[in-house]
Scaffold this motif. Structure first.
Motif, short mmCIF file in Angstrom:
data_model
loop_
_atom_site.label_atom_id
_atom_site.label_comp_id
_atom_site.label_asym_id
_atom_site.label_seq_id
_atom_site.Cartn_x
_atom_site.Cartn_y
_atom_site.Cartn_z
N GLY A 30 0.71 -1.02 0.09
CA GLY A 30 -0.13 0.20 -0.01
C GLY A 30 0.83 1.12 0.02
O GLY A 30 0.50 2.41 -0.48
N ALA A 31 2.09 1.26 0.65
CA ALA A 31 2.90 2.34 0.81
C ALA A 31 3.71 2.76 -0.61
O ALA A 31 4.54 3.62 -0.58
CB ALA A 31 3.64 2.51 1.95
N LEU A 32 3.68 1.78 -1.49
CA LEU A 32 4.83 1.72 -2.71
C LEU A 32 3.96 2.61 -3.86
O LEU A 32 2.60 2.62 -4.00
CB LEU A 32 4.94 0.31 -3.17
N ASP A 33 4.89 3.04 -4.92
CA ASP A 33 4.21 3.90 -6.10
C ASP A 33 3.54 2.55 -6.72
O ASP A 33 3.87 1.29 -6.91
CB ASP A 33 5.31 4.49 -6.55
N ALA A 34 2.73 2.99 -7.86
CA ALA A 34 2.00 2.26 -8.53
C ALA A 34 2.56 1.14 -9.13
O ALA A 34 2.34 0.06 -9.47
CB ALA A 34 1.09 3.15 -9.71
N LEU A 35 3.82 1.45 -9.83
CA LEU A 35 4.69 0.76 -11.11
C LEU A 35 5.25 -0.61 -9.93
O LEU A 35 5.13 -1.56 -10.48
CB LEU A 35 5.61 1.47 -11.38
N THR A 36 5.81 0.01 -8.89
CA THR A 36 6.60 -1.05 -7.84
C THR A 36 5.31 -1.86 -7.53
O THR A 36 5.54 -3.03 -7.33
CB THR A 36 7.21 -0.40 -6.81
N ARG A 37 4.27 -1.63 -7.10
CA ARG A 37 3.14 -2.38 -6.55
C ARG A 37 2.70 -3.29 -7.68
O ARG A 37 2.37 -4.61 -7.37
CB ARG A 37 2.06 -1.32 -6.15
#
Length: 265
Positions: free
Chosen positions: A176-183
């Motif tokens: 949840g705390a990560l950027d969209a691409l990393t997620r």
């Protein structure tokens, strides 16, 4: 072209790995808060199930109850047909923030649970090495947490739990705390790990696309006091890859249905 569909992991008649009946949780205080009311659910062995719901509906509280970390006042929660009365070695929990100790290396952090359980280092070492390779952390074993990206830290945190061989994996917004691409990248990694290891997984998420991509079923919770109000079976072929599954005609249907249930439109 979609990959070959994997066989169903369990028979329909299998006893549930997790079951909850009429679970009630109230937080006492100056203003009493009823977090959960009459929660019912069943998770079958090796199934991947996600929970969606509005903020504050009790998703994380429910996960902590299943983990044996939070007591509850009413109803019943069973894991492998036994009442939950506290933490169990059968269950591993991954939280949004990694629990890695900053003074230990990645390898030492992943091996920590085995060490605390007094598993001989020679016995644990091959499994730890295999996990590090599977998690894409080979070459970073001697790095400390602050030397890793956010995504790598979360992979290492998952490794900490997998090293303990849990039958059941509970995940509370782990990306949840990560950027969209990393997620998105870690969703692919999580799915690959699950397809190899086949733990029973219960994931709390706010992301509809994440729930559809990963899950066999999605449970939708109401606003507080939370309870399960809808179950959506995700009948998409496995193994799943973003470039193929997101083009499947049913993917858009599930996204629309869950968006409507969540009040997005």
């Amino acid at each position: 072209m979609l990959h070959q569909v994997l066989p169903k992991p369990v028979a329909a008649a299998s006893l549930p790995a997790i079951s909850a009946r009429a679970v009630l949780k109230t937080f006492a205080g100056k203003h009493e808060v009823k977090a959960l009311e009459a929660v019912d659910l069943e998770i079958r062995p090796h199934e991947f199930v996600s929970i969606l719901g509005p903020s504050g509906c009790g998703k994380s509280t429910l996960l902590r109850i299943v983990a044996g970390l939070t007591p509850y006042e009413g109803g019943e929660v069973l894991v492998n047909q036994r009442p939950v009365n506290g933490p169990s070695p059968e269950i591993g929990v991954v939280f949004q923030s990694s629990n890695m100790l900053p003074w230990l290396t990645v390898g030492q952090n992943i091996a920590l649970g085995a060490k605390l359980r007094k598993i001989p280092a020679a016995q644990a070492a091959p499994k730890i090495a295999a996990l590090i390779a599977m998690l894409g952390l080979k070459g970073f074993e001697n790095n400390h947490p602050h030397q890793l990206s956010g995504g790598m830290r979360q992979r290492a945190a998952i490794g900490q739990i997998l090293a303990l061989d849990p039958q059941i994996l509970l995940m509370d917004e782990p990306f949840g705390a990560l950027d969209a691409l990393t997620r998105d990248k870690l969703n692919v990694e999580l799915l690959r790990i699950w397809q190899e290891q086949r733990q029973t997984v219960l994931l709390v998420t706010h992301s509809i696309s994440e729930a559809v991509f990963l899950s066999d079923r999605v449970l939708v919770m109401s606003g507080r006091p939370g309870k399960v109000v809808r179950e959506v079976t995700i009948d998409l072929p496995r193994p799943r890859r973003p470039e193929t599954i997101k083009q499947h005609p049913r993917y858009a249907e599930y996204m629309a249905e869950l968006s409507q249930l969540m009040g997005v439109y």
